[in-house]
Design a protein around this motif. Sequence first.
Motif, PDB file in Angstrom:
ATOM      1  N   ILE A 104     -37.267  57.208 -14.165  1.00  0.00           N
ATOM      2  CA  ILE A 104     -36.497  57.267 -12.919  1.00  0.00           C
ATOM      3  C   ILE A 104     -37.325  56.586 -11.833  1.00  0.00           C
ATOM      4  O   ILE A 104     -38.413  57.045 -11.493  1.00  0.00           O
ATOM      5  CB  ILE A 104     -36.163  58.711 -12.524  1.00  0.00           C
ATOM      6  CG1 ILE A 104     -35.381  59.384 -13.656  1.00  0.00           C
ATOM      7  CG2 ILE A 104     -35.363  58.742 -11.228  1.00  0.00           C
ATOM      8  CD1 ILE A 104     -35.007  60.823 -13.365  1.00  0.00           C
ATOM      9  N   ARG A 105     -36.819  55.474 -11.310  1.00  0.00           N
ATOM     10  CA  ARG A 105     -37.610  54.657 -10.375  1.00  0.00           C
ATOM     11  C   ARG A 105     -37.268  54.894  -8.911  1.00  0.00           C
ATOM     12  O   ARG A 105     -38.106  54.589  -8.037  1.00  0.00           O
ATOM     13  CB  ARG A 105     -37.438  53.170 -10.695  1.00  0.00           C
ATOM     14  CG  ARG A 105     -38.159  52.692 -11.942  1.00  0.00           C
ATOM     15  CD  ARG A 105     -38.233  51.166 -11.948  1.00  0.00           C
ATOM     16  NE  ARG A 105     -38.867  50.685 -10.743  1.00  0.00           N
ATOM     17  CZ  ARG A 105     -40.183  50.521 -10.625  1.00  0.00           C
ATOM     18  NH1 ARG A 105     -40.983  50.747 -11.633  1.00  0.00           N
ATOM     19  NH2 ARG A 105     -40.689  50.099  -9.487  1.00  0.00           N
ATOM     20  N   ARG A 176     -28.391  44.551 -13.600  1.00  0.00           N
ATOM     21  CA  ARG A 176     -29.331  44.683 -14.719  1.00  0.00           C
ATOM     22  C   ARG A 176     -30.377  43.584 -14.589  1.00  0.00           C
ATOM     23  O   ARG A 176     -30.037  42.406 -14.441  1.00  0.00           O
ATOM     24  CB  ARG A 176     -28.554  44.541 -16.022  1.00  0.00           C
ATOM     25  CG  ARG A 176     -29.406  44.710 -17.240  1.00  0.00           C
ATOM     26  CD  ARG A 176     -28.563  44.720 -18.502  1.00  0.00           C
ATOM     27  NE  ARG A 176     -29.453  44.807 -19.646  1.00  0.00           N
ATOM     28  CZ  ARG A 176     -29.064  45.087 -20.871  1.00  0.00           C
ATOM     29  NH1 ARG A 176     -27.791  45.302 -21.115  1.00  0.00           N
ATOM     30  NH2 ARG A 176     -29.938  45.141 -21.851  1.00  0.00           N
ATOM     31  N   THR A 177     -31.672  43.944 -14.627  1.00  0.00           N
ATOM     32  CA  THR A 177     -32.747  42.965 -14.433  1.00  0.00           C
ATOM     33  C   THR A 177     -33.894  43.249 -15.393  1.00  0.00           C
ATOM     34  O   THR A 177     -33.836  44.180 -16.183  1.00  0.00           O
ATOM     35  CB  THR A 177     -33.315  43.028 -12.998  1.00  0.00           C
ATOM     36  OG1 THR A 177     -34.066  44.231 -12.859  1.00  0.00           O
ATOM     37  CG2 THR A 177     -32.220  42.979 -11.953  1.00  0.00           C
ATOM     38  N   ARG A 178     -34.946  42.439 -15.269  1.00  0.00           N
ATOM     39  CA  ARG A 178     -36.163  42.715 -16.020  1.00  0.00           C
ATOM     40  C   ARG A 178     -36.908  43.886 -15.393  1.00  0.00           C
ATOM     41  O   ARG A 178     -36.781  44.131 -14.206  1.00  0.00           O
ATOM     42  CB  ARG A 178     -37.072  41.475 -16.000  1.00  0.00           C
ATOM     43  CG  ARG A 178     -36.521  40.302 -16.760  1.00  0.00           C
ATOM     44  CD  ARG A 178     -36.912  38.993 -16.087  1.00  0.00           C
ATOM     45  NE  ARG A 178     -38.271  38.597 -16.426  1.00  0.00           N
ATOM     46  CZ  ARG A 178     -38.570  37.608 -17.268  1.00  0.00           C
ATOM     47  NH1 ARG A 178     -37.594  36.901 -17.842  1.00  0.00           N
ATOM     48  NH2 ARG A 178     -39.807  37.293 -17.528  1.00  0.00           N
ATOM     49  N   ARG A 179     -37.729  44.561 -16.221  1.00  0.00           N
ATOM     50  CA  ARG A 179     -38.513  45.688 -15.712  1.00  0.00           C
ATOM     51  C   ARG A 179     -39.669  45.176 -14.851  1.00  0.00           C
ATOM     52  O   ARG A 179     -40.081  44.035 -14.987  1.00  0.00           O
ATOM     53  CB  ARG A 179     -39.025  46.518 -16.887  1.00  0.00           C
ATOM     54  CG  ARG A 179     -37.903  47.175 -17.668  1.00  0.00           C
ATOM     55  CD  ARG A 179     -38.396  47.895 -18.884  1.00  0.00           C
ATOM     56  NE  ARG A 179     -38.946  46.979 -19.874  1.00  0.00           N
ATOM     57  CZ  ARG A 179     -39.435  47.354 -21.049  1.00  0.00           C
ATOM     58  NH1 ARG A 179     -39.453  48.631 -21.369  1.00  0.00           N
ATOM     59  NH2 ARG A 179     -39.905  46.467 -21.901  1.00  0.00           N
ATOM     60  N   VAL A 180     -40.173  46.042 -13.990  1.00  0.00           N
ATOM     61  CA  VAL A 180     -41.232  45.627 -13.069  1.00  0.00           C
ATOM     62  C   VAL A 180     -42.532  46.352 -13.398  1.00  0.00           C
ATOM     63  O   VAL A 180     -42.538  47.415 -14.008  1.00  0.00           O
ATOM     64  CB  VAL A 180     -40.834  45.910 -11.607  1.00  0.00           C
ATOM     65  CG1 VAL A 180     -39.556  45.189 -11.259  1.00  0.00           C
ATOM     66  CG2 VAL A 180     -40.689  47.396 -11.355  1.00  0.00           C
ATOM     67  N   GLY A 181     -43.645  45.743 -12.995  1.00  0.00           N
ATOM     68  CA  GLY A 181     -44.942  46.402 -13.119  1.00  0.00           C
ATOM     69  C   GLY A 181     -45.505  46.433 -14.525  1.00  0.00           C
ATOM     70  O   GLY A 181     -46.408  47.217 -14.804  1.00  0.00           O
ATOM     71  N   ILE A 182     -44.966  45.619 -15.424  1.00  0.00           N
ATOM     72  CA  ILE A 182     -45.463  45.579 -16.795  1.00  0.00           C
ATOM     73  C   ILE A 182     -45.810  44.145 -17.180  1.00  0.00           C
ATOM     74  O   ILE A 182     -45.372  43.196 -16.528  1.00  0.00           O
ATOM     75  CB  ILE A 182     -44.421  46.120 -17.797  1.00  0.00           C
ATOM     76  CG1 ILE A 182     -43.122  45.319 -17.679  1.00  0.00           C
ATOM     77  CG2 ILE A 182     -44.176  47.583 -17.578  1.00  0.00           C
ATOM     78  CD1 ILE A 182     -42.138  45.599 -18.774  1.00  0.00           C
ATOM     79  N   LYS A 183     -46.618  43.968 -18.217  1.00  0.00           N
ATOM     80  CA  LYS A 183     -46.934  42.636 -18.725  1.00  0.00           C
ATOM     81  C   LYS A 183     -46.127  42.384 -19.991  1.00  0.00           C
ATOM     82  O   LYS A 183     -45.162  41.638 -20.008  1.00  0.00           O
ATOM     83  CB  LYS A 183     -48.434  42.509 -19.013  1.00  0.00           C
ATOM     84  CG  LYS A 183     -49.291  42.529 -17.760  1.00  0.00           C
ATOM     85  CD  LYS A 183     -50.773  42.440 -18.136  1.00  0.00           C
ATOM     86  CE  LYS A 183     -51.650  42.618 -16.888  1.00  0.00           C
ATOM     87  NZ  LYS A 183     -53.052  42.850 -17.284  1.00  0.00           N
ATOM     88  N   ALA A 203     -38.224  45.408  -2.108  1.00  0.00           N
ATOM     89  CA  ALA A 203     -38.268  44.022  -2.553  1.00  0.00           C
ATOM     90  C   ALA A 203     -37.652  43.834  -3.931  1.00  0.00           C
ATOM     91  O   ALA A 203     -37.905  42.853  -4.607  1.00  0.00           O
ATOM     92  CB  ALA A 203     -39.695  43.495  -2.557  1.00  0.00           C
ATOM     93  N   ARG A 204     -36.860  44.809  -4.370  1.00  0.00           N
ATOM     94  CA  ARG A 204     -36.216  44.666  -5.670  1.00  0.00           C
ATOM     95  C   ARG A 204     -34.729  44.968  -5.556  1.00  0.00           C
ATOM     96  O   ARG A 204     -34.122  45.505  -6.461  1.00  0.00           O
ATOM     97  CB  ARG A 204     -36.865  45.624  -6.678  1.00  0.00           C
ATOM     98  CG  ARG A 204     -38.226  45.133  -7.122  1.00  0.00           C
ATOM     99  CD  ARG A 204     -39.110  46.263  -7.560  1.00  0.00           C
ATOM    100  NE  ARG A 204     -40.510  45.815  -7.494  1.00  0.00           N
ATOM    101  CZ  ARG A 204     -41.530  46.640  -7.463  1.00  0.00           C
ATOM    102  NH1 ARG A 204     -41.357  47.929  -7.468  1.00  0.00           N
ATOM    103  NH2 ARG A 204     -42.748  46.177  -7.406  1.00  0.00           N
TER     104      ARG A 204
END
Length: 206
Positions: A104-105, A176-183, A203-204
């Motif tokens: 949950i973001r 629907r987007t790409r996940r953030v904060g991951i490589k 900013a998202r």
Amino acid sequence: MKQPAIVKLPRAFYRRPTLRVARDLLGKLLMRRWKNEVLVGKIVEVEAYLGEKDHASHAYRGLTRRNEVMFSNGGHLYVYFTYGMHFCCNVVTEREGLGRAVLIRAVEPLNGLRTLAAHRGFSFPLSTNDLRSLGNGPAKLCQAFGIGRSENGLDLLGNSIWIGDSYDLSDLQVARTRRVGIKNGSEHQWRFHIKGNPFVSPARLH
DNA sequence: ATCAAGATTACCT
DNA sequence: GGTAATCTTGATA
């Protein structure tokens, strides 16, 4: 006019495929009994983590002491500690042993604002900025709702923390987007949010 | 035993 | 735009 009672999501909701659960959590209500009130935040942003096949997931290398709750039955809360200071919370999905969950973001605060603000160290009345900052990030919403180590493994079908259904989601616009904060694993579009909602993490918004 | 990295945030220029 | 804060986990030896 009386408002319809909010119904707690049943076990079957969580035991479905993780991407569908993630999508369907948007607009639902994160709720926590806190003394004599109920804290409520509408879920506006989530990310799916798909177990041992997902290179970005805590479950990628299988079961460990830290991630064991991820491998429990759908409908439990997986809370983890990170960066030496923050907690983030996930909803465990599907069945026991798979290690899948939805982070949950962000939530839009709806009730118990005074308590949520106090937990975040904000004074009342809230500025527009502070109101948004109550729950517009995974660690922020955990702080606001008082979610930490002792909430790890909690059953969302109990009466401490649960997720309530909402009765009218007909206007919901999902992005629907790409996940953030991951490589690793950033190529997958496993993040969902409510389009244009001002309580999505900064900013998202798209 | 040691160590680098982390599903982040707040505060700085 | 950049980075300090802060400590647990999991990997490697």
